[in-house]
Each structure stands twice: as structure tokens, then as C-alpha cells.
Design a protein around this motif. Sequence first.
Motif, PDB file in Angstrom:
ATOM      1  N   ASP A   1       0.811  -1.226   0.000  1.00 25.71           N
ATOM      2  CA  ASP A   1       0.000   0.000   0.000  1.00 25.71           C
ATOM      3  C   ASP A   1       0.841   1.270   0.000  1.00 25.71           C
ATOM      4  O   ASP A   1       0.481   2.249  -0.638  1.00 25.71           O
ATOM      5  N   ASP A   2       1.962   1.262   0.705  1.00 25.96           N
ATOM      6  CA  ASP A   2       2.790   2.465   0.805  1.00 25.96           C
ATOM      7  C   ASP A   2       3.943   2.475  -0.200  1.00 25.96           C
ATOM      8  O   ASP A   2       4.791   3.358  -0.156  1.00 25.96           O
ATOM      9  N   GLU A   3       3.959   1.525  -1.109  1.00 24.84           N
ATOM     10  CA  GLU A   3       5.059   1.387  -2.065  1.00 24.84           C
ATOM     11  C   GLU A   3       4.836   2.292  -3.275  1.00 24.84           C
ATOM     12  O   GLU A   3       3.721   2.460  -3.748  1.00 24.84           O
ATOM     13  N   LYS A   4       5.918   2.861  -3.776  1.00 24.71           N
ATOM     14  CA  LYS A   4       5.854   3.692  -4.968  1.00 24.71           C
ATOM     15  C   LYS A   4       5.871   2.794  -6.205  1.00 24.71           C
ATOM     16  O   LYS A   4       6.357   1.672  -6.165  1.00 24.71           O
TER      17      LYS A   4
ATOM     18  N   GLU B   1      -4.906  -0.801  -4.257  1.00 29.07           N
ATOM     19  CA  GLU B   1      -6.285  -0.367  -4.510  1.00 29.07           C
ATOM     20  C   GLU B   1      -6.379   1.024  -5.133  1.00 29.07           C
ATOM     21  O   GLU B   1      -7.284   1.293  -5.912  1.00 29.07           O
ATOM     22  N   ARG B   2      -5.440   1.892  -4.828  1.00 34.21           N
ATOM     23  CA  ARG B   2      -5.533   3.260  -5.341  1.00 34.21           C
ATOM     24  C   ARG B   2      -5.394   3.340  -6.855  1.00 34.21           C
ATOM     25  O   ARG B   2      -5.718   4.351  -7.461  1.00 34.21           O
ATOM     26  N   PHE B   3      -4.919   2.257  -7.500  1.00 38.82           N
ATOM     27  CA  PHE B   3      -4.755   2.245  -8.949  1.00 38.82           C
ATOM     28  C   PHE B   3      -5.864   1.474  -9.669  1.00 38.82           C
ATOM     29  O   PHE B   3      -5.786   1.272 -10.869  1.00 38.82           O
ATOM     30  N   MET B   4      -6.901   1.058  -8.954  1.00 44.48           N
ATOM     31  CA  MET B   4      -7.928   0.220  -9.568  1.00 44.48           C
ATOM     32  C   MET B   4      -8.635   0.898 -10.735  1.00 44.48           C
ATOM     33  O   MET B   4      -8.918   0.270 -11.736  1.00 44.48           O
ATOM     34  N   TYR B   5      -8.898   2.193 -10.615  1.00 43.51           N
ATOM     35  CA  TYR B   5      -9.585   2.858 -11.727  1.00 43.51           C
ATOM     36  C   TYR B   5      -8.688   2.917 -12.960  1.00 43.51           C
ATOM     37  O   TYR B   5      -9.164   2.868 -14.096  1.00 43.51           O
ATOM     38  N   VAL B   6      -7.381   2.998 -12.766  1.00 43.63           N
ATOM     39  CA  VAL B   6      -6.443   2.993 -13.888  1.00 43.63           C
ATOM     40  C   VAL B   6      -6.432   1.616 -14.542  1.00 43.63           C
ATOM     41  O   VAL B   6      -6.455   1.495 -15.771  1.00 43.63           O
ATOM     42  N   VAL B   7      -6.443   0.579 -13.714  1.00 42.63           N
ATOM     43  CA  VAL B   7      -6.460  -0.795 -14.226  1.00 42.63           C
ATOM     44  C   VAL B   7      -7.723  -1.029 -15.049  1.00 42.63           C
ATOM     45  O   VAL B   7      -7.671  -1.561 -16.164  1.00 42.63           O
TER      46      VAL B   7
ATOM     47  N   LEU C   1       3.412   1.071 -19.409  1.00 39.57           N
ATOM     48  CA  LEU C   1       2.570   0.913 -18.226  1.00 39.57           C
ATOM     49  C   LEU C   1       3.181   1.641 -17.040  1.00 39.57           C
ATOM     50  O   LEU C   1       2.494   2.354 -16.306  1.00 39.57           O
ATOM     51  N   GLN C   2       4.478   1.482 -16.854  1.00 39.35           N
ATOM     52  CA  GLN C   2       5.147   2.151 -15.738  1.00 39.35           C
ATOM     53  C   GLN C   2       5.023   3.665 -15.864  1.00 39.35           C
ATOM     54  O   GLN C   2       4.702   4.350 -14.890  1.00 39.35           O
ATOM     55  N   ALA C   3       5.255   4.191 -17.042  1.00 38.14           N
ATOM     56  CA  ALA C   3       5.165   5.639 -17.248  1.00 38.14           C
ATOM     57  C   ALA C   3       3.756   6.139 -16.938  1.00 38.14           C
ATOM     58  O   ALA C   3       3.583   7.161 -16.254  1.00 38.14           O
ATOM     59  N   SER C   4       2.759   5.423 -17.381  1.00 39.68           N
ATOM     60  CA  SER C   4       1.372   5.810 -17.128  1.00 39.68           C
ATOM     61  C   SER C   4       1.060   5.792 -15.636  1.00 39.68           C
ATOM     62  O   SER C   4       0.448   6.720 -15.105  1.00 39.68           O
ATOM     63  N   LEU C   5       1.504   4.769 -14.951  1.00 38.89           N
ATOM     64  CA  LEU C   5       1.224   4.658 -13.516  1.00 38.89           C
ATOM     65  C   LEU C   5       1.980   5.710 -12.701  1.00 38.89           C
ATOM     66  O   LEU C   5       1.467   6.213 -11.705  1.00 38.89           O
ATOM     67  N   VAL C   6       3.185   6.050 -13.129  1.00 37.72           N
ATOM     68  CA  VAL C   6       3.945   7.100 -12.435  1.00 37.72           C
ATOM     69  C   VAL C   6       3.213   8.437 -12.560  1.00 37.72           C
ATOM     70  O   VAL C   6       3.122   9.195 -11.592  1.00 37.72           O
ATOM     71  N   VAL C   7       2.658   8.726 -13.742  1.00 39.66           N
ATOM     72  CA  VAL C   7       1.905   9.963 -13.936  1.00 39.66           C
ATOM     73  C   VAL C   7       0.695   9.992 -13.004  1.00 39.66           C
ATOM     74  O   VAL C   7       0.427  10.993 -12.339  1.00 39.66           O
TER      75      VAL C   7
ATOM     76  N   LYS D   1      -0.265  12.518  -9.773  1.00 41.02           N
ATOM     77  CA  LYS D   1      -1.554  13.200  -9.623  1.00 41.02           C
ATOM     78  C   LYS D   1      -2.134  12.936  -8.246  1.00 41.02           C
ATOM     79  O   LYS D   1      -2.739  13.815  -7.641  1.00 41.02           O
ATOM     80  N   PHE D   2      -1.968  11.707  -7.742  1.00 46.34           N
ATOM     81  CA  PHE D   2      -2.438  11.379  -6.393  1.00 46.34           C
ATOM     82  C   PHE D   2      -1.752  12.278  -5.370  1.00 46.34           C
ATOM     83  O   PHE D   2      -2.386  12.784  -4.453  1.00 46.34           O
ATOM     84  N   LYS D   3      -0.455  12.469  -5.541  1.00 46.58           N
ATOM     85  CA  LYS D   3       0.307  13.296  -4.595  1.00 46.58           C
ATOM     86  C   LYS D   3      -0.199  14.730  -4.596  1.00 46.58           C
ATOM     87  O   LYS D   3      -0.345  15.341  -3.550  1.00 46.58           O
TER      88      LYS D   3
END
Length: 171
Positions: A64-67, A104-110, A127-133, A137-139
Motif C-alpha cells: 500500500d505504501d510502495e511507490k 487499490e488506489r490504482f484500480m480505476y487505472v487498471v 505501463l510504468q510511465a502511465s502509472l507514475v503519472v 496526480k495522487f500526490k
Amino acid sequence: MNDHKVKHYLYQAIDRVTFEQILNRSTSKIIWESMKGKFGGNARVKKSLLQKLRRDFELLEMKDDEKVEEYFTRVLAVTNQMRSNGEVLEDTKVVEKILRTLSERFMYVVVSIEESKEIERISVDELQASLVVHEQKFKKTEKGEDQVLNVTHGRGTGTRGRGFNGRGRGR
């Protein structure tokens, strides 16, 4: 003469510890066989290592706390070890694994990626680039919420200041 040249090239290509271990070998063929046995491993050891790596791959899950970058580093370390030990692992399988195991915080992206049916076409890097973006935004959103909370809390609704003086009205 050719044997001496080959030994010379082998000696240049190895580290000091290995060099000291094979220094007493007489021919380049003996040196090569010794190094092949030491670094190549036998088939049984490789098979056992590959089984362990497959299990590690199956158990991978984002904390959960992992980047995002930290998680991808862990996934790619295991997949690269699997590939270097003879496993044929398609990028699609790695992408699917990552999508299944994100927090869970990435479920809508998935869901968005799955609905667009891009799983077969998206690379691990994309995929990595998209998730980093999305993570960035979450931050920004979290910082904005913190600032709103601080401002709201700062105004306060306490009883100090112009308040009740005991006679039914303000001072």
C-alpha cells in the motif's frame, strides 16, 4: 601459442577471486570447463532456481505504501532473473501480473486499461510511465486536501474572541 592467447583473454575477462581459483589450470580448455561448471551450474540447480523464481513472481504484490517505481524494480528483478535462467516470459504476462497486483488506489487505472483492451499492446515501460503519472496526480490531490484541512482548521470555531459575555449578547 593459441592456448596462451585464449588463457590471456580468459584471465582478462574474470575477476580477481575467480582468477586465483583457476590460476593453476594448465590449458585453456581446462580453465573453460572449470568456469562453465562453476558459473553455468547444472540443470537440476537451474531448474530448482527457476521454480523458486516462478513462486516469487506469483507472490509479488504491490504494498500500500510502495511507490510505482519501487514495485516495478522488484517485478523486473524477478522477471529478468527468470529470463536469464531460461524462462520464456512475454511482456504481456508481466503487464497482466502488474495490473492484477497493484494497490487499490490504482484500480480505476487498471479498469481503464482493461476496458480499452490495450493489455496486449502496452509495454511494461509504457505501463510504468502511465502509472507514475497517475501516482504524481495522487500526490498533488493529497497535498491539496491537506492544505484545505489546514485552512479550515486554522479558522476554527472556538469560543474565544467576540463571544458571549454572560448578559445574553456580545461584548
